[in-house]
Write a protein that holds these residues in place. Structure first.
Motif: not given
Length: 318
Positions: A127, A244-245, A248-249, A251-252
């Motif tokens: 992230m 998911k990962m 999330v990355c 989104i970051s």
């Protein structure tokens, strides 16, 4: 986990060519935003043709149609696309619908990030890298007009560096590995931003300055590192957490892309201080790669426990 771990250079190369080469050329040749929008729309419609050549997902074919023959054909096409040799005789495809055990709920899978510290640490590092890389990437793409004396020449040179980034990204991760590529590309990018402080000019009409040249080189390696990170996060993530990962990355990265265009204000305020700041960010994103595992030539983990076990094995050897 079938071993097709490769990044096709055509994907980032096509994106970079369109974003930083074709679009500026349209802006130079087509006057008026209405016709520019029409030209962009025509290109988007033409891109639909590419979908007819994209292989179907083998998982989708097995889970929804239970078509093993079509899944094997699709898997072979994917292997050919990425230039990988795949022995289909050694692969047995099975639908997970035959498994009578109830799959864990979404909330249960999220608990893995609490119970397994290695999984959590890797996600936080990724992230951090994605935020910085997105900030630097969009920071420069919205600031070339302030770094060069001619906005069209600036974006033309930027287009060349972006396409070059796709090629060195593919070469670096395939030859040196994912972690070394992330480390070296970010450090070279950061060093280039610091070298941009040297006051020199090139060309009879000073078309290219030392500042612009070093920024182009730096942004090229930053772009290459970001291209590598897409593959890197997917290979590090366990099968049940990969989506998911990656999400999330992504989104970051949006946090960095929101802040990146504001970097043009920083260049207006003080170019030297901004370049030093960018250099520190890029080097920091590279150094944290030392904490991540190398994934080249290794099977992707199937569970969070496997991620934890691999870390323990690594520590036992050091």
């Amino acid at each position: 986990s079938s071993g097709i771990n490769a990044e096709c250079p055509l994907r980032p190369g096509g994106y970079n060519l369109g974003w930083t080469a074709v679009l500026p050329a349209f802006g130079y040749l087509i006057k008026g935003w209405k016709w520019l929008s029409v030209a962009g729309g025509i290109l988007m419609l033409a891109s639909v043709i590419a979908w007819f050549f994209v292989p179907d997902s083998p998982r989708h074919l097995m889970e929804n149609k239970d078509d093993k023959v079509a899944a094997m054909i699709s898997l072979k096409r994917i292997a050919t696309l990425f230039g990988r040799k795949l022995d289909l005789d050694e692969i047995e495809l099975e639908s997970s619908k035959k498994d009578t055990a109830a799959p864990p709920s979404y909330l249960e899978t999220l608990k893995d990030f609490i119970h397994f510290p290695e999984l959590r640490i890797q996600l936080l590092i990724q992230m951090f890298q994605w935020i910085i890389l997105a900030f630097l990437y969009y920071g420069f793409n919205f600031s070339w007009g302030k770094l060069g004396k001619n906005i069209y020449w600036s974006y033309a040179f930027s287009g060349i560096s972006e396409v070059s980034a796709a090629l060195i990204c593919w070469f670096g991760q395939d030859v040196f590995g994912r972690r070394m590529t992330m480390l070296s590309f970010n450090i070279i990018g950061g060093a280039s931003f610091l070298l941009a402080l040297i006051p020199l000019s090139f060309g009879s009409q000073n078309v290219l300055t030392m500042q612009q040249l070093m920024c182009l080189i730096g942004s090229m390696f930053v772009s290459g590192a970001w291209g590598t990170s897409y593959l890197y996060v997917a290979e590090q993530s366990p099968t049940n957490h990969r989506g998911k990962m990656s999400a999330v990355c992504s989104i970051s990265a949006r946090l960095g892309s929101f802040a990146g265009p504001q970097a043009s204000l920083l260049f207006t305020w003080n170019k030297s201080a901004t370049l030093v700041f960018f250099g520190i960010l890029s080097i920091s994103a590279g150094m944290v790669s030392l904490r991540l595992p190398e994934t080249k030539g290794k099977k992707s983990p199937n569970s969070a426990q496997e991620v934890e076990d691999r870390r323990k094995v690594f520590l036992s050897k050091t």
